[in-house]
Scaffold this motif. Structure first.
Motif, PDB file in Angstrom:
ATOM      1  N   GLU A 183     -22.647  30.085  -8.608  1.00  0.00           N
ATOM      2  CA  GLU A 183     -23.171  31.235  -7.767  1.00  0.00           C
ATOM      3  C   GLU A 183     -21.574  31.625  -7.049  1.00  0.00           C
ATOM      4  O   GLU A 183     -21.053  31.009  -6.335  1.00  0.00           O
ATOM      5  CB  GLU A 183     -24.133  31.142  -6.900  1.00  0.00           C
ATOM      6  CG  GLU A 183     -25.560  30.951  -7.500  1.00  0.00           C
ATOM      7  CD  GLU A 183     -26.130  32.041  -8.230  1.00  0.00           C
ATOM      8  OE1 GLU A 183     -25.782  33.174  -7.509  1.00  0.00           O
ATOM      9  OE2 GLU A 183     -27.066  31.813  -8.936  1.00  0.00           O
ATOM     10  N   VAL A 238     -26.026  34.878  -2.564  1.00  0.00           N
ATOM     11  CA  VAL A 238     -26.074  33.681  -2.904  1.00  0.00           C
ATOM     12  C   VAL A 238     -27.318  33.263  -2.645  1.00  0.00           C
ATOM     13  O   VAL A 238     -28.218  32.458  -3.380  1.00  0.00           O
ATOM     14  CB  VAL A 238     -24.982  32.987  -2.529  1.00  0.00           C
ATOM     15  CG1 VAL A 238     -25.301  31.506  -2.621  1.00  0.00           C
ATOM     16  CG2 VAL A 238     -23.738  33.247  -3.417  1.00  0.00           C
ATOM     17  N   ASN A 294     -30.647  30.467  -9.563  1.00  0.00           N
ATOM     18  CA  ASN A 294     -30.278  29.081  -9.893  1.00  0.00           C
ATOM     19  C   ASN A 294     -31.171  28.159  -9.062  1.00  0.00           C
ATOM     20  O   ASN A 294     -31.276  28.284  -7.914  1.00  0.00           O
ATOM     21  CB  ASN A 294     -28.617  28.930  -9.543  1.00  0.00           C
ATOM     22  CG  ASN A 294     -28.297  27.415 -10.327  1.00  0.00           C
ATOM     23  OD1 ASN A 294     -28.960  26.516  -9.979  1.00  0.00           O
ATOM     24  ND2 ASN A 294     -27.417  27.502 -11.088  1.00  0.00           N
TER      25      ASN A 294
END
Ligand SMILES: Nc1ncnc2c1ncn2[C@@H]1O[C@H](COP(=O)(O)OP(=O)(O)O)[C@@H](O)[C@H]1O
Ligand SMILES: [Mg+2]
Lengths: 319, 254
Positions: free
Chosen positions: B230, B237, B243
């Motif tokens: 990221e 983030v 993710n």
């Protein structure tokens, strides 16, 4: 539940303690106010007296021993031949230690080098000179002329600087220094190597990250810290060497021991002369120990003292 | 503005069979503060150590202000520079370690003066007044003559920051600078770093301090298994957290 367990007994106690809460507290205050005495009465003093008594007896048995012939000891303590011997012993130790340490630093750095050949060479040096008896080494260096009749120092293929017969170039004193120095270098190199590796890798990384070169990190950061660690074992080695140099009797160098021997071989005053030798070694070792502890204290407190000096220079307030 | 100070291109690092860094690429703008996060073993420390050549990358390159770090270009290959040259390049990159690593036999002031005098060749007087200024900046002027062992962890770390700054680096690297500290000492170090960031220092900070990242860093990257997975604003983030690994990690840290 084991009957020997005191807490179990207390729990099982059928009659609860009748003391009231205020009374219990009063007792606690009373206990808290009592002075504290050493346990075991005067045991410490008794032991001290006993030890001193044994010590005094031992000293007295030595001092009063007729066999030691103290009058003769007194006569020889400051005899000019003995004093010369003392100087030779000091000179041998100092020179051997100095040469040995210089070699040791080189060998230690070689052992820690990234270069395989240098590491192996250093390893070989340490292995060989630690396994060879000093006496054998001494006899070899003394008889170097048998192995190498002439010595030449010069630039290979270039001019010769010094050349001559080995036995005229190398005196027995030099042969002794060479032997002791080589032996000491092997031992000290190991002391230095382990002291250097004992300095944390973080110190290396910090120096490296600041753009310091390897040589500078060694000189400014690692060796000063390693030396602090190395002083006690090096001091030990020096004391060992001081007495070990008496091996030069084998090559007829008149150090303290050999001088005494050569005197008592004529006069048969063996015991008093051995006492003289012992007393002198005691004096020398005492001085060495004092120097060692001074060095240890200096190295431990040095940076702090420098810090203080810097503060004084800056005109700041001492803490 | 596109003023890149530090650029890592396709960095890989292998220890035996372990691929610890797997093609890491990162550009850092002048004055930017980038936080690097990620689970233990992700390769954050290895990455940072490649950025001042404490660790040699197995492949890839690092550029500091456009200059190739650690190597020179010769025809169709790269050759490692002489040690002295690499040492010169490292002056541009300051590093702060998790375990401080102050020189234990030197006072605070000597620690900060050592490299400017020995490496940059500043005269002692200049180096001294500069060191005193820096110690002022990190709030340690009153301890200039103390030895490291007499300081708390937070104080040692602030001195370590001053020591790195004394070389006037273009970039500062921080590897978990507060992880070894007692909780009550963390904020004084973070405060010092925040001030540095405000002064315009370019910083790459490996940290798990979410609050610090939110307030100080314009950008965060998240590493996992040797890759940057990221890269964006700190909020991106965090919020994105597309993710699964990032989500998992943040769940543990927050
Ligand atoms: N010198 C080394 N030798 C072998 N493996 C290493 C070495 N340094 C780091 N590693 C391995 O590399 C991986 C990444 O480590 P590191 O960069 O320290 O991760 P992080 O800082 O994110 O926790 C870990 O699996 C670690 O075991
Ligand atoms: Mg790490």
């Amino acid at each position: 539940m084991r009957p020997s367990d005191p807490s179990a007994l207390a729990e099982d106690d059928p009659v609860p303690s009748p003391t009231s809460e205020p009374a219990r507290h009063g007792r606690m205050v009373e206990l808290a106010g009592l002075p504290i005495r050493q346990r075991g009465g005067h045991r410490r003093e008794i032991i001290a007296v006993a030890v001193l008594a044994v010590l005094a007896l031992a000293v007295w048995s030595v001092v009063s021993n007729e066999a030691l012939q103290w009058d003769i000891v007194g006569r020889y303590m400051l005899d000019i031949r003995i004093l010369n011997g003392v100087w030779v012993t000091i000179g041998l130790t100092a020179a051997s230690m100095a040469v040995g340490l210089v070699l040791a630093v080189i060998v230690a750095l070689m052992r820690l080098s990234g270069n395989w050949a240098l590491r192996q060479a250093a390893l070989l040096f340490v292995w060989f000179f630690r396994s060879t008896p000093v006496l054998v080494l001494l006899i070899i260096t003394f008889n170097l002329s048998l192995f190498y009749p002439t010595l030449t120092i010069g630039i290979p293929g270039g001019p010769t600087l010094i050349s001559g017969e080995t036995h005229t170039l190398i005196s027995p004193f030099m042969a002794a220094v060479l032997a002791f120095a080589l032996n000491e270098a092997a031992y000290s190199a190991e002391i230095l190597r382990s002291s250097i590796t004992a300095v944390s890798t973080g110190q290396w990384e910090a120096g490296t990250a600041l753009g310091m070169t390897r040589a500078r990190i060694y000189r400014r950061v690692v060796l000063p810290q390693a030396l602090r660690i190395a002083i006690p074992p090096l001091g030990n080695d020096t004391i060992n060497m001081l007495k070990g140099t008496s091996l030069v009797a084998f090559i007829a160098v008149f150090d303290l021991m050999y001088t005494a021997q050569s005197i008592y071989q004529l006069t048969y005053e063996v015991v008093p002369l051995l006492v003289v030798v012992t007393l002198w070694y005691i004096v020398l070792v005492t001085v060495l120990s004092a120097v060692q502890s001074l060095l240890e204290r200096r190295l431990r407190g040095r940076s702090r003292k420098l810090g203080n000096a810097a503060r004084v220079v800056a005109g700041g307030k001492p803490a | 503005m596109n003023d890149v100070v530090l650029e890592a291109v396709n960095l890989s690092k292998r220890y035996g069979d372990d691929l610890v860094l797997d093609g890491v690429t990162l550009q850092v703008q002048r004055g930017q503060t980038v936080c690097v996060m990620g689970p233990s073993g992700a390769g954050k420390t290895s990455f940072l150590r490649c950025l001042n050549h404490l660790e040699k990358p197995t492949s890839g390159a690092v550029f500091i202000d456009g200059e190739l770090l650690g190597y020179e270009h010769r025809g169709d290959h790269l050759v490692e520079l002489p040690k002295r040259e690499i040492a010169r390049q490292r002056r541009e990159v300051g590093m702060v370690f998790q375990s401080f690593n102050l020189f234990t036999h030197m006072s605070v002031l000597q620690n900060v003066m050592e490299a400017p005098v020995g490496v940059l060749g500043l005269d002692r007087k200049q180096a001294r007044s500069r060191a005193e200024e820096l110690l002022e900046t990190v709030g340690m002027a009153h301890k200039a003559h103390a030895m490291p062992e007499q300081l708390s962890g937070g104080q040692q770390q602030r001195v370590a920051i001053a020591r790195a700054l004394a070389m006037r680096p273009k970039v500062m690297l921080f590897d978990e600078p507060t992880s070894a500290l007692d909780p009550e000492l963390v904020s004084e170090v973070l405060e010092t770093m925040r001030r540095l960031s405000d002064l315009g220092m370019t910083m790459i900070v490996v940290t798990h301090e979410i609050g610090f990242a939110r307030e100080v860093a314009a950008r965060a990257v998240f590493m996992d298994a040797g890759r940057i997975v990221e890269d964006g604003t700190v909020e991106d983030v965090f919020r994105g957290a597309a993710n699964a690994r990032v989500r998992d990690f943040l769940g543990k840290v927050l």
